[in-house]
Design an enzyme around this catalytic site. Structure first.
Site, PDB file in Angstrom:
ATOM      1  N   LYS A 229      36.089  36.803  34.074  1.00 60.19           N
ATOM      2  CA  LYS A 229      36.683  37.326  33.143  1.00 60.19           C
ATOM      3  C   LYS A 229      36.157  38.114  31.995  1.00 60.19           C
ATOM      4  O   LYS A 229      36.626  39.044  31.275  1.00 60.19           O
ATOM      5  CB  LYS A 229      37.878  36.547  32.766  1.00 60.19           C
ATOM      6  CG  LYS A 229      38.917  35.856  33.677  1.00 60.19           C
ATOM      7  CD  LYS A 229      40.098  35.114  33.104  1.00 60.19           C
ATOM      8  CE  LYS A 229      41.285  35.045  33.852  1.00 60.19           C
ATOM      9  NZ  LYS A 229      41.075  34.398  34.936  1.00 60.19           N
TER      10      LYS A 229
ATOM     11  N   GLU B  99      48.385  37.886  26.169  1.00 61.09           N
ATOM     12  CA  GLU B  99      49.279  36.706  26.504  1.00 61.09           C
ATOM     13  C   GLU B  99      48.333  35.734  27.604  1.00 61.09           C
ATOM     14  O   GLU B  99      47.347  36.166  28.065  1.00 61.09           O
ATOM     15  CB  GLU B  99      50.608  36.954  27.493  1.00 61.09           C
ATOM     16  CG  GLU B  99      50.262  37.415  28.635  1.00 61.09           C
ATOM     17  CD  GLU B  99      49.854  38.640  28.857  1.00 61.09           C
ATOM     18  OE1 GLU B  99      49.949  39.627  27.861  1.00 61.09           O
ATOM     19  OE2 GLU B  99      49.337  39.204  29.872  1.00 61.09           O
TER      20      GLU B  99
ATOM     21  N   SER C 154      34.268  33.191  41.857  1.00 56.58           N
ATOM     22  CA  SER C 154      34.790  33.794  40.363  1.00 56.58           C
ATOM     23  C   SER C 154      34.346  33.000  39.230  1.00 56.58           C
ATOM     24  O   SER C 154      34.295  33.353  38.208  1.00 56.58           O
ATOM     25  CB  SER C 154      35.964  34.115  40.821  1.00 56.58           C
ATOM     26  OG  SER C 154      36.921  33.043  41.103  1.00 56.58           O
TER      27      SER C 154
HETATM   28  C1  PLP Z   1      41.576  33.950  36.313  1.00 55.55           C
HETATM   29  C2  PLP Z   1      40.743  33.954  37.371  1.00 55.55           C
HETATM   30  C3  PLP Z   1      41.160  34.091  38.797  1.00 55.55           C
HETATM   31  C4  PLP Z   1      42.287  35.205  39.103  1.00 55.55           C
HETATM   32  O1  PLP Z   1      42.128  36.273  38.583  1.00 55.55           O
HETATM   33  P1  PLP Z   1      41.859  37.768  39.265  1.00 55.55           P
HETATM   34  O2  PLP Z   1      42.197  38.809  38.367  1.00 55.55           O
HETATM   35  O3  PLP Z   1      42.894  37.902  40.283  1.00 55.55           O
HETATM   36  O4  PLP Z   1      40.574  37.790  39.598  1.00 55.55           O
HETATM   37  C5  PLP Z   1      40.213  33.839  39.603  1.00 55.55           C
HETATM   38  N1  PLP Z   1      39.151  32.974  39.468  1.00 55.55           N
HETATM   39  C6  PLP Z   1      38.795  32.558  38.402  1.00 55.55           C
HETATM   40  C7  PLP Z   1      37.828  31.552  38.033  1.00 55.55           C
HETATM   41  C8  PLP Z   1      39.662  32.930  37.200  1.00 55.55           C
HETATM   42  O5  PLP Z   1      39.311  32.392  35.888  1.00 55.55           O
END
Ligand code: PLP
Length: 391
Positions: free
Chosen positions: A82, A104, A371
């Protein structure tokens, strides 16, 4: 429309004016060498990029098939992908002369990321969060406050994410001159889905360069989890024209696709408008937006980025899903096998590679986008497994 019949700017007139201002500014700055240089420097010096591409030897040997790599977005500052996006949008806001960031948040992850960027840029920050979510995520509320943000608990309706969006938009519309609305995924009215993709595409550019260095060729497959779709589109972007690289997006199947408790928009959604875009959306028989569920707060979204709807339609990306149970199994598996505790969101993508790797030959190379890190999820998983932790 930007993506076949998907995308667009479906917002009321007074907000459209502000969205157009963001669009014009982005069109200017996206080709401004100074802007691009500043963004790149922030990613390097502040977020800690490039993130590593890690060969998961133990897991590869244990599953006995394809060679598995992880793109370590969990190693970024604040522990997820993010940060790439919030740094880009906050920098744009600054260039536009805005003094305040508004956003938000559901579980608080995007709120914390936005508050982080606001602190770095010395900007005011206001995070709208459903009052119910504030109670559930008290630690994240405090984190945002520590970072200097004002958290506004939203008291109407079901007092969760949907109302937080309405509340943030309402506030934005009253202070368009000074405030920038920072969206947390590749969703919303144009230009947000395109802009967020651009900011996150550093993930796939790095994967490509790192893979060429390590293996001398492109991967055969890239797998990423899909909530709104920002980490996935970032991991796919630079491979879209490489037709031999298979791209797989994994949604949250929650308690199962045959129940109402899931968030599998690509799998079971219909074409419709949500949050200013025409895309796929989960709808009730009466046309209302469905309440969605997943063990993972980051995947718990009834819409999806419009480019994903398009990429499925043209057959470029395959979308599939993993249940809560499969994700938890993957969460525990990666922790034990590689010493990496993954975010429960990312665990959905890991569940998919666990299904696929063993069926594929050893020469096949798969990259999974990790992610985020899973420290935030440990308590919830323990509870799920019936363990009581004492603070
Ligand atoms: C917010 C988040 C997601 C989901 O958001 P996407 O916009 O679909 O990438 C996935 N993995 C993590 C670790 C997150 O914090």
């Amino acid at each position: 429309m930007e993506f076949g019949k998907f995308g667009g700017q479906f917002v009321p007139d007074h907000i459209l004016k502000a969205v157009k201002e963001v669009e014009e500014a982005y069109n200017t700055y996206k080709q401004d060498p100074e802007f691009l240089h500043e963004f790149k420097t922030l990613l390097h010096e502040y977020a800690g990029r490039p993130s590593l591409l890690y060969y998961a030897k133990n897991m590869t040997e244990d599953l006995g098939g394809a060679k598995i790599y992880f793109k370590r977005e969990d190693l970024n500052h604040t522990g997820a992908h993010k940060i790439n996006n919030v740094l880009g949008q906050a920098l744009l806001a600054k260039k536009m002369g805005k003094k305040k960031l508004i956003a938000e948040t559901g579980a608080g992850q995007h709120g914390v990321a936005t508050a982080t960027a606001a602190a770095l840029f010395g900007m005011e920050c206001e995070i709208h969060m459903g009052a119910v979510d504030c109670e559930k995520q008290a630690l994240n509320v405090y984190r945002m406050e520590l970072l200097g943000a004002k958290v506004v608990p939203v008291q109407f309706g079901l007092r969760t994410l949907k109302e937080a969006v309405d509340s943030a938009l309402m506030t934005w519309s009253q202070e368009l001159d000074t405030t920038f609305y920072l969206i947390g995924s590749a969703v919303g009215p144009h230009p947000y889905p395109v802009m967020v993709k651009d900011f996150q595409s550093v993930i796939s550019r790095e994967i490509k360069a790192q893979m060429l260095e390590k293996e001398g060729r492109l991967p055969d497959m890239v797998i990423a989890c899909v909530g709104g779709g920002s980490n996935a589109i970032g991991a796919f972007a630079d491979f879209l024209d490489d037709k031999d690289v298979k791209l797989v997006g994994v949604e949250a199947a929650g308690r199962g696709l045959n129940t109402k408790d899931h968030a599998a928009t690509m799998m079971l959604g219909q074409t419709g408008v949500i949050h200013g875009m025409n895309t796929k959306v989960l709808l009730e028989p009466d046309g209302e937006i469905s309440p969605v569920y997943s063990i993972s707060a980051g995947l718990d979204y009834p819409g999806v980025g419009p480019e994903h709807a398009y990429l499925e339609e043209i057959g470029r990306v395959e979308y599939t899903s993993a249940t809560d149970l499969e994700a938890i199994e993957a969460f525990e598996y990666l922790s034990k096998k590689e010493g990496i505790i993954p975010a429960i969101e990312s665990s959905h993508a890991i569940a998919e590679v666990m299904k696929r790797a063993k069926t594929l030959p050893k020469e096949t190379i798969i990259v999974v986008n990790l992610s985020g890190r899973g420290d935030k999820d440990v308590k919830q998983i323990a509870k799920y497994q019936g363990k009581t932790l004492i603070d």
